[in-house]
Write a protein that holds these residues in place. Sequence first.
Motif, short mmCIF file in Angstrom:
data_model
loop_
_atom_site.label_atom_id
_atom_site.label_comp_id
_atom_site.label_asym_id
_atom_site.label_seq_id
_atom_site.Cartn_x
_atom_site.Cartn_y
_atom_site.Cartn_z
N THR A 71 3.88 4.04 -5.40
CA THR A 71 3.38 5.13 -4.56
C THR A 71 2.06 5.62 -5.10
OG1 THR A 71 4.62 6.69 -5.90
CG2 THR A 71 5.72 5.86 -3.93
N GLU A 72 1.36 6.39 -4.30
CA GLU A 72 0.09 6.97 -4.73
C GLU A 72 0.30 7.98 -5.85
OE1 GLU A 72 -3.98 7.34 -4.83
OE2 GLU A 72 -2.85 5.90 -3.65
N ARG A 74 -6.42 -1.52 -6.98
CA ARG A 74 -6.10 -2.21 -5.73
C ARG A 74 -5.53 -1.19 -4.76
NH1 ARG A 74 -8.21 -6.94 -4.02
NH2 ARG A 74 -7.41 -8.68 -5.18
N PRO A 75 -6.08 -1.11 -3.56
CA PRO A 75 -5.55 -0.14 -2.60
C PRO A 75 -4.10 -0.39 -2.20
CG PRO A 75 -7.69 -0.96 -1.89
CD PRO A 75 -7.27 -1.77 -3.07
N THR A 76 -3.65 -1.62 -2.32
CA THR A 76 -2.30 -1.97 -1.86
C THR A 76 -1.28 -2.16 -2.96
OG1 THR A 76 -2.94 -4.31 -1.84
CG2 THR A 76 -3.17 -3.09 0.22
N ASP A 77 -1.71 -2.26 -4.21
CA ASP A 77 -0.76 -2.58 -5.27
C ASP A 77 -1.22 -2.00 -6.61
OD1 ASP A 77 1.15 -3.66 -6.92
OD2 ASP A 77 0.81 -5.74 -6.32
N ARG A 78 -0.56 -0.94 -7.08
CA ARG A 78 -0.94 -0.29 -8.34
C ARG A 78 -0.81 -1.20 -9.54
NH1 ARG A 78 1.90 5.49 -8.77
NH2 ARG A 78 2.18 4.65 -10.84
N PRO A 110 5.09 -2.10 -4.48
CA PRO A 110 3.86 -1.80 -5.21
C PRO A 110 3.81 -0.40 -5.79
CG PRO A 110 3.43 -1.77 -2.87
CD PRO A 110 4.87 -2.23 -3.06
N ARG A 134 -14.81 2.67 -2.43
CA ARG A 134 -14.29 1.36 -2.07
C ARG A 134 -15.39 0.33 -2.27
NH1 ARG A 134 -9.82 0.23 1.35
NH2 ARG A 134 -9.02 1.97 0.15
#
Length: 148
Positions: free
Chosen positions: A27-28, A93-97, A25, A144
């Motif tokens: 990185t930040e 999405r917090p888990t997938d950019r 996914p 969120r």
Amino acid sequence: MMVAFFGVVIGVNLLMMRLAIQTLPGTEVDSAYAASLAYQKEITTAQAQSARKWKVDAHVKRSGQGGATLQVEARDHDGKPMSGLKFQGRFERPTDRRADLPVALAEVGIGIYRGSAETIAPGQWDLVLEGMASGQRMFLSRNRVLLN
């Protein structure tokens, strides 16, 4: 048989490695070094935003077809509506950019900005709001939200 066994093991490992890399996914931040250099500027910007004492409220309303409408109300420190700003919204999405979804907001009334996302999946999202004036970011928030 031994060559066939190791050939299968190596082949499966290569396949799994390729699938893992394709579905990564992300990185930040792309560069931690570049982010650390910009950190002091972000602190200064956040302090300036806090000093302005703006009140910005966002409301997300789901539509029946799987979309969502985002409405933002912006008021200054005296509670007066602020007009002429450019707001941008983004559902992250917090888990997938790769699932991030930008929302273009337009001013529909004095201090009221609205935009729509035609299709957005249910679940947890980070709502990122950016307010611009004269080409400079004046407001930033990240919250969120849970969409059903």
